[in-house]
Design a protein around this motif. Sequence first.
Motif, short mmCIF file in Angstrom:
data_model
loop_
_atom_site.label_atom_id
_atom_site.label_comp_id
_atom_site.label_asym_id
_atom_site.label_seq_id
_atom_site.Cartn_x
_atom_site.Cartn_y
_atom_site.Cartn_z
N VAL A 91 0.93 -1.25 -0.23
CA VAL A 91 -0.16 0.21 0.76
C VAL A 91 0.92 1.19 -0.17
O VAL A 91 1.99 1.24 0.45
N THR A 92 0.33 1.95 -0.49
CA THR A 92 1.03 3.66 0.24
C THR A 92 1.48 3.75 0.77
O THR A 92 0.59 3.69 2.16
N GLU A 93 2.15 4.98 1.25
CA GLU A 93 2.33 5.78 2.52
C GLU A 93 0.42 5.96 3.66
O GLU A 93 1.50 5.47 5.01
N ASP A 94 0.03 6.68 2.98
CA ASP A 94 -0.60 7.28 3.52
C ASP A 94 -1.76 7.04 3.23
O ASP A 94 -3.00 7.46 2.88
N TYR A 95 -1.82 5.46 3.52
CA TYR A 95 -3.33 4.47 2.55
C TYR A 95 -4.35 4.87 3.55
O TYR A 95 -5.63 5.02 3.06
N TYR A 96 -5.02 5.48 4.74
CA TYR A 96 -5.78 5.87 5.72
C TYR A 96 -6.22 7.69 5.12
O TYR A 96 -7.67 7.21 5.21
N LYS A 97 -5.25 7.83 4.87
CA LYS A 97 -5.79 9.05 4.65
C LYS A 97 -6.15 8.58 2.71
O LYS A 97 -7.88 9.48 3.17
N GLN A 98 -6.04 8.20 2.35
CA GLN A 98 -7.02 8.22 0.67
C GLN A 98 -8.02 7.90 1.23
O GLN A 98 -8.80 8.67 0.27
N GLU A 99 -8.36 6.76 2.25
CA GLU A 99 -9.82 5.85 2.14
C GLU A 99 -10.47 6.55 2.36
O GLU A 99 -11.46 6.83 2.08
N LEU A 100 -10.15 7.89 3.28
CA LEU A 100 -10.88 8.60 3.83
C LEU A 100 -11.49 9.98 2.61
O LEU A 100 -12.48 10.28 2.78
N SER A 101 -11.24 9.77 1.65
CA SER A 101 -11.31 10.71 0.23
C SER A 101 -11.58 9.70 -0.55
O SER A 101 -11.91 10.62 -1.90
N PHE A 102 -12.15 8.76 -0.37
CA PHE A 102 -12.29 7.90 -1.16
C PHE A 102 -13.88 8.28 -2.12
O PHE A 102 -14.24 8.32 -3.43
N GLN A 103 -14.86 8.62 -1.92
CA GLN A 103 -15.99 9.36 -2.28
C GLN A 103 -16.04 10.26 -3.13
O GLN A 103 -16.35 10.14 -4.72
N LYS A 104 -14.90 10.92 -2.79
CA LYS A 104 -14.86 12.09 -3.47
C LYS A 104 -14.42 11.52 -5.20
O LYS A 104 -14.11 11.84 -6.04
N GLU A 105 -12.86 10.55 -5.12
CA GLU A 105 -12.25 10.12 -5.57
C GLU A 105 -13.34 9.11 -7.08
O GLU A 105 -13.60 9.35 -8.47
N ILE A 106 -14.60 8.75 -6.14
CA ILE A 106 -15.49 8.15 -7.02
C ILE A 106 -16.32 8.95 -8.27
O ILE A 106 -16.72 8.82 -9.34
N ASP A 107 -16.18 10.43 -7.11
CA ASP A 107 -17.18 11.01 -7.94
C ASP A 107 -16.65 11.35 -9.68
O ASP A 107 -16.94 11.76 -10.44
N ALA A 108 -15.35 12.23 -9.19
CA ALA A 108 -14.70 12.88 -10.37
C ALA A 108 -14.04 12.24 -10.96
O ALA A 108 -14.11 12.50 -12.35
N GLU A 109 -13.78 9.94 -10.55
CA GLU A 109 -14.25 8.97 -11.66
C GLU A 109 -15.69 8.66 -13.00
O GLU A 109 -15.00 9.11 -13.92
N LYS A 110 -16.29 9.53 -12.26
CA LYS A 110 -17.70 9.49 -13.46
C LYS A 110 -17.91 10.76 -13.63
O LYS A 110 -18.35 10.66 -15.26
#
Length: 148
Positions: free
Chosen positions: A38-57
């Motif tokens: 995993v990456t170094e800031d794995y948990y921080k990235q998981e908190l912003s997962f919904q924003k990533e889903i919206d940006a991918e859409k």
Amino acid sequence: MKINWGTGIVLSFIGFISFIMFFVVRMNTDDRANHDLVTEDYYKQELSFQKEIDAEKEANALPTQLQLKRIEEGLQIRFPKEMDPTKINGIVSLYRPSNKHLDFDLPISLSNAHLLIPDKRLLDGRWDITIRWTYDGKNYLVKESMTY
């Protein structure tokens, strides 16, 4: 000297435990077996997962998709032609699963519709590419895995 069955069992256990400990120590100290999962800031990235889903859409809803193409000079990232290149801001992250020391980020600043990552920056092998950009207040995200 005669070895009875009890001594033989104890010697077998000692030999087996020594064999296992040798390989445990060898694998922990060998740099060739050093793979990060995993990456170094794995948990921080998981908190912003919904924003990533919206940006991918948003990126998938574009009439023209972002294109990754390997050319002689390197890796070319071609942005959608509907977008004005001077208004695109963002970052391109290249992640190498087998060696975290090869990971790097490039800021997106365009004068034309494509971005070129030089061939000398990319070694042969698998790369996970994440392209995040903003255009007219909307966030876009494209994730690709490729073998270079």
